[in-house]
Design an enzyme around this catalytic site. Sequence first.
Site, PDB file in Angstrom:
ATOM      1  N   ASP A 103      -8.220  -5.417  -2.036  1.00  0.00           N
ATOM      2  CA  ASP A 103      -7.824  -6.358  -1.142  1.00  0.00           C
ATOM      3  C   ASP A 103      -6.191  -6.806  -1.649  1.00  0.00           C
ATOM      4  O   ASP A 103      -6.057  -6.660  -2.837  1.00  0.00           O
ATOM      5  CB  ASP A 103      -8.512  -7.719  -1.264  1.00  0.00           C
ATOM      6  CG  ASP A 103      -9.760  -7.447  -0.537  1.00  0.00           C
ATOM      7  OD1 ASP A 103      -9.998  -6.527   0.326  1.00  0.00           O
ATOM      8  OD2 ASP A 103     -10.696  -8.156  -0.751  1.00  0.00           O
TER       9      ASP A 103
HETATM   10  N1  URA Z   1     -14.502  -6.892  -3.268  1.00  0.00           N
HETATM   11  C1  URA Z   1     -13.751  -7.642  -2.552  1.00  0.00           C
HETATM   12  O1  URA Z   1     -14.115  -8.632  -1.833  1.00  0.00           O
HETATM   13  N2  URA Z   1     -12.292  -7.423  -2.704  1.00  0.00           N
HETATM   14  C2  URA Z   1     -11.836  -6.413  -3.345  1.00  0.00           C
HETATM   15  O2  URA Z   1     -10.774  -6.323  -3.344  1.00  0.00           O
HETATM   16  C3  URA Z   1     -12.587  -5.512  -4.070  1.00  0.00           C
HETATM   17  C4  URA Z   1     -14.172  -5.922  -3.666  1.00  0.00           C
END
Ligand code: URA
Length: 234
Positions: A103
Amino acid sequence: MTRLDKYLCDAGIGTRSEVKNYIKKGRVSVNGSVVKNADLKLNENKDHVLFDGKAVSVCGLVYYMLHKPAGYISATKDDRDQTVLDLLADAPGKDLAPVGRLDKDTEGLLLITNDGALSHRLLSPKKHVDKTYLVHTKDPVTAQMATLLENGVDIGDEKPTLPAKVTLLSETCQLLLTITEGRFHQVKRMMIAVGTEVVYLKRLSMGPLVLDETLPKGSFRPLTEKEKAELGVL
Ligand code: URA
Protein backbone atom coordinates in the site's frame (compact mmCIF):
# COMPACT_ATOMS: atom_id res chain seq x y z
CA MET A 1 19.57 -2.74 -34.40
CA THR A 2 20.41 -1.18 -31.01
CA ARG A 3 23.17 1.16 -29.89
CA LEU A 4 25.88 -0.57 -27.88
CA ASP A 5 25.42 1.66 -24.81
CA LYS A 6 21.65 1.08 -24.78
CA TYR A 7 22.15 -2.66 -25.18
CA LEU A 8 24.50 -2.79 -22.17
CA CYS A 9 22.18 -0.62 -20.16
CA ASP A 10 19.15 -2.79 -20.95
CA ALA A 11 21.21 -5.83 -20.01
CA GLY A 12 21.67 -4.37 -16.54
CA ILE A 13 25.41 -3.65 -16.83
CA GLY A 14 25.12 -0.05 -15.68
CA THR A 15 23.43 3.30 -16.16
CA ARG A 16 23.85 5.00 -19.54
CA SER A 17 26.72 7.13 -18.26
CA GLU A 18 28.37 4.19 -16.47
CA VAL A 19 28.30 1.99 -19.56
CA LYS A 20 29.69 4.83 -21.72
CA ASN A 21 32.57 5.00 -19.29
CA TYR A 22 33.11 1.21 -19.40
CA ILE A 23 33.17 1.37 -23.19
CA LYS A 24 35.69 4.22 -23.14
CA LYS A 25 37.91 2.20 -20.79
CA GLY A 26 37.99 -0.73 -23.22
CA ARG A 27 36.03 -3.14 -21.05
CA VAL A 28 33.58 -4.03 -23.83
CA SER A 29 34.24 -6.12 -26.90
CA VAL A 30 32.01 -6.98 -29.83
CA ASN A 31 32.73 -10.09 -31.88
CA GLY A 32 36.20 -10.36 -30.37
CA SER A 33 37.38 -6.75 -30.78
CA VAL A 34 37.41 -4.02 -28.15
CA VAL A 35 34.97 -1.29 -29.14
CA LYS A 36 35.26 2.27 -27.86
CA ASN A 37 32.34 3.68 -29.74
CA ALA A 38 29.19 3.81 -27.60
CA ASP A 39 26.87 4.43 -30.53
CA LEU A 40 27.97 1.39 -32.51
CA LYS A 41 24.86 -0.28 -33.93
CA LEU A 42 24.45 -3.91 -32.88
CA ASN A 43 22.47 -6.72 -34.31
CA GLU A 44 21.22 -8.25 -31.06
CA ASN A 45 20.64 -11.62 -32.70
CA LYS A 46 24.08 -11.96 -34.20
CA ASP A 47 26.66 -9.85 -32.46
CA HIS A 48 28.53 -11.29 -29.50
CA VAL A 49 29.13 -8.77 -26.73
CA LEU A 50 31.51 -9.30 -23.82
CA PHE A 51 31.86 -7.11 -20.74
CA ASP A 52 35.08 -7.70 -18.78
CA GLY A 53 35.48 -10.88 -20.83
CA LYS A 54 32.08 -12.28 -19.85
CA ALA A 55 29.16 -12.72 -22.23
CA VAL A 56 26.45 -10.11 -21.66
CA SER A 57 23.19 -11.85 -20.96
CA VAL A 58 20.85 -11.04 -23.80
CA CYS A 59 17.81 -11.63 -21.64
CA GLY A 60 18.94 -8.72 -19.40
CA LEU A 61 17.19 -9.93 -16.28
CA VAL A 62 17.81 -7.63 -13.33
CA TYR A 63 16.81 -7.88 -9.68
CA TYR A 64 16.69 -5.05 -7.16
CA MET A 65 15.78 -4.82 -3.52
CA LEU A 66 13.98 -1.55 -2.76
CA HIS A 67 13.42 -0.21 0.74
CA LYS A 68 10.06 1.32 -0.05
CA PRO A 69 9.22 4.48 1.82
CA ALA A 70 5.64 5.55 2.55
CA GLY A 71 4.11 7.85 -0.05
CA TYR A 72 4.88 5.84 -3.18
CA ILE A 73 2.51 3.54 -4.96
CA SER A 74 3.49 0.08 -6.16
CA ALA A 75 2.87 0.60 -9.85
CA THR A 76 4.93 1.35 -12.92
CA LYS A 77 3.06 4.55 -13.84
CA ASP A 78 0.53 6.84 -12.25
CA ASP A 79 -0.94 10.19 -13.21
CA ARG A 80 -1.25 11.48 -9.66
CA ASP A 81 1.20 9.78 -7.34
CA GLN A 82 4.87 8.99 -7.43
CA THR A 83 5.53 5.34 -8.07
CA VAL A 84 8.18 3.01 -6.73
CA LEU A 85 9.75 3.02 -10.19
CA ASP A 86 10.44 6.75 -9.84
CA LEU A 87 12.87 5.65 -7.12
CA LEU A 88 14.68 3.43 -9.63
CA ALA A 89 14.82 5.94 -12.47
CA ASP A 90 18.56 5.37 -12.78
CA ALA A 91 18.57 1.61 -12.46
CA PRO A 92 19.85 -0.39 -15.41
CA GLY A 93 17.34 -2.77 -16.97
CA LYS A 94 14.31 -2.70 -19.19
CA ASP A 95 10.63 -3.14 -18.28
CA LEU A 96 11.13 -3.13 -14.53
CA ALA A 97 8.10 -3.79 -12.35
CA PRO A 98 7.44 -4.36 -8.65
CA VAL A 99 6.71 -7.91 -7.54
CA GLY A 100 3.32 -7.46 -5.97
CA ARG A 101 2.00 -4.45 -4.19
CA LEU A 102 2.54 -2.68 -0.95
CA ASP A 103 0.00 0.00 0.00
CA LYS A 104 1.01 3.62 -0.45
CA ASP A 105 1.55 4.01 3.30
CA THR A 106 3.39 0.67 3.74
CA GLU A 107 7.18 0.61 3.96
CA GLY A 108 9.78 -2.07 3.58
CA LEU A 109 10.89 -4.80 1.25
CA LEU A 110 9.85 -4.62 -2.37
CA LEU A 111 11.49 -6.69 -5.07
CA ILE A 112 11.74 -4.95 -8.43
CA THR A 113 12.59 -7.03 -11.48
CA ASN A 114 11.87 -7.67 -15.14
CA ASP A 115 11.84 -11.43 -14.53
CA GLY A 116 8.18 -12.19 -15.11
CA ALA A 117 8.61 -15.88 -14.33
CA LEU A 118 10.04 -15.13 -10.88
CA SER A 119 7.33 -12.59 -10.24
CA HIS A 120 4.70 -15.16 -11.13
CA ARG A 121 6.30 -17.79 -8.87
CA LEU A 122 6.40 -15.43 -5.89
CA LEU A 123 2.88 -14.14 -6.36
CA SER A 124 1.05 -17.30 -7.36
CA PRO A 125 -1.64 -18.02 -4.74
CA LYS A 126 -0.76 -21.71 -5.04
CA LYS A 127 2.82 -21.19 -3.87
CA HIS A 128 2.00 -19.77 -0.43
CA VAL A 129 5.14 -17.67 -0.21
CA ASP A 130 5.69 -16.36 3.34
CA LYS A 131 5.56 -12.60 3.80
CA THR A 132 6.53 -11.22 7.20
CA TYR A 133 5.37 -7.79 8.35
CA LEU A 134 6.19 -5.63 11.31
CA VAL A 135 2.82 -4.34 12.43
CA HIS A 136 2.12 -1.49 14.83
CA THR A 137 -1.45 -1.46 16.06
CA LYS A 138 -3.68 1.10 17.68
CA ASP A 139 -4.43 -1.19 20.63
CA PRO A 140 -2.42 -3.95 22.31
CA VAL A 141 -2.84 -7.33 20.63
CA THR A 142 -3.76 -9.95 23.23
CA ALA A 143 -2.86 -13.64 23.16
CA GLN A 144 -6.49 -14.39 22.20
CA MET A 145 -6.32 -12.00 19.27
CA ALA A 146 -3.03 -13.61 18.21
CA THR A 147 -4.65 -17.05 18.27
CA LEU A 148 -7.51 -15.80 16.09
CA LEU A 149 -5.01 -14.40 13.58
CA GLU A 150 -3.03 -17.62 13.64
CA ASN A 151 -6.08 -19.76 12.99
CA GLY A 152 -7.45 -17.55 10.20
CA VAL A 153 -10.01 -14.75 10.34
CA ASP A 154 -13.04 -13.67 8.34
CA ILE A 155 -12.05 -10.50 6.49
CA GLY A 156 -15.20 -10.37 4.39
CA ASP A 157 -13.93 -12.55 1.54
CA GLU A 158 -15.37 -15.85 0.44
CA LYS A 159 -12.93 -17.73 2.64
CA PRO A 160 -11.21 -16.90 5.93
CA THR A 161 -7.51 -16.14 5.81
CA LEU A 162 -5.11 -19.07 5.88
CA PRO A 163 -3.24 -19.82 9.10
CA ALA A 164 -0.69 -17.15 9.93
CA LYS A 165 2.19 -16.85 12.37
CA VAL A 166 2.17 -14.20 15.07
CA THR A 167 5.00 -13.09 17.34
CA LEU A 168 3.98 -10.51 19.91
CA LEU A 169 6.86 -8.14 20.56
CA SER A 170 7.81 -6.81 23.98
CA GLU A 171 7.02 -3.31 22.75
CA THR A 172 3.27 -2.95 23.29
CA CYS A 173 1.15 -2.63 20.16
CA GLN A 174 3.82 -4.27 18.00
CA LEU A 175 3.90 -7.70 16.42
CA LEU A 176 5.38 -9.72 13.62
CA LEU A 177 2.84 -11.31 11.32
CA THR A 178 3.68 -13.88 8.67
CA ILE A 179 1.04 -14.58 6.04
CA THR A 180 1.17 -16.84 3.01
CA GLU A 181 -1.42 -15.07 0.86
CA GLY A 182 -1.48 -11.64 -0.73
CA ARG A 183 -5.06 -10.42 -0.55
CA PHE A 184 -5.90 -6.75 -0.96
CA HIS A 185 -5.05 -4.82 2.24
CA GLN A 186 -4.79 -8.20 3.92
CA VAL A 187 -2.88 -7.27 7.06
CA LYS A 188 -4.98 -4.18 7.69
CA ARG A 189 -8.18 -6.16 7.26
CA MET A 190 -6.91 -8.94 9.53
CA MET A 191 -6.23 -6.44 12.29
CA ILE A 192 -9.68 -4.92 11.89
CA ALA A 193 -11.15 -8.44 12.07
CA VAL A 194 -9.63 -8.92 15.53
CA GLY A 195 -10.75 -5.52 16.77
CA THR A 196 -7.89 -3.12 16.25
CA GLU A 197 -6.21 -1.15 13.45
CA VAL A 198 -2.84 -0.96 11.76
CA VAL A 199 -1.07 2.33 12.43
CA TYR A 200 2.23 1.39 10.77
CA LEU A 201 3.16 -1.44 8.44
CA LYS A 202 6.53 -2.57 7.15
CA ARG A 203 7.35 -5.68 5.15
CA LEU A 204 10.46 -7.41 6.43
CA SER A 205 10.68 -10.44 4.17
CA MET A 206 9.22 -12.23 1.20
CA GLY A 207 10.12 -15.90 0.80
CA PRO A 208 13.87 -16.18 1.36
CA LEU A 209 14.47 -12.48 0.71
CA VAL A 210 14.99 -10.36 3.82
CA LEU A 211 15.02 -6.55 3.88
CA ASP A 212 18.57 -5.27 4.19
CA GLU A 213 18.19 -2.85 7.09
CA THR A 214 21.38 -1.02 6.03
CA LEU A 215 19.53 0.09 2.92
CA PRO A 216 18.18 3.59 3.62
CA LYS A 217 14.47 4.14 3.02
CA GLY A 218 13.92 5.07 -0.63
CA SER A 219 17.14 3.35 -1.80
CA PHE A 220 17.66 0.20 -3.76
CA ARG A 221 20.49 -2.17 -4.57
CA PRO A 222 20.94 -5.15 -6.87
CA LEU A 223 20.32 -8.51 -5.22
CA THR A 224 23.48 -10.33 -4.22
CA GLU A 225 24.43 -13.61 -5.91
CA LYS A 226 23.41 -15.40 -2.69
CA GLU A 227 19.96 -13.76 -2.68
CA LYS A 228 19.46 -14.63 -6.33
CA ALA A 229 20.48 -18.24 -5.68
CA GLU A 230 18.00 -18.41 -2.79
CA LEU A 231 15.28 -17.21 -5.14
CA GLY A 232 16.34 -19.85 -7.66
CA VAL A 233 17.28 -17.40 -10.41
CA LEU A 234 20.95 -18.28 -10.86
N1 URA B 1 -1.27 -5.92 3.84
C1 URA B 1 -1.76 -4.67 3.85
O1 URA B 1 -2.80 -4.41 4.42
N2 URA B 1 -1.05 -3.71 3.20
C2 URA B 1 0.11 -3.94 2.59
O2 URA B 1 0.72 -3.02 2.03
C3 URA B 1 0.62 -5.25 2.59
C4 URA B 1 -0.10 -6.22 3.22
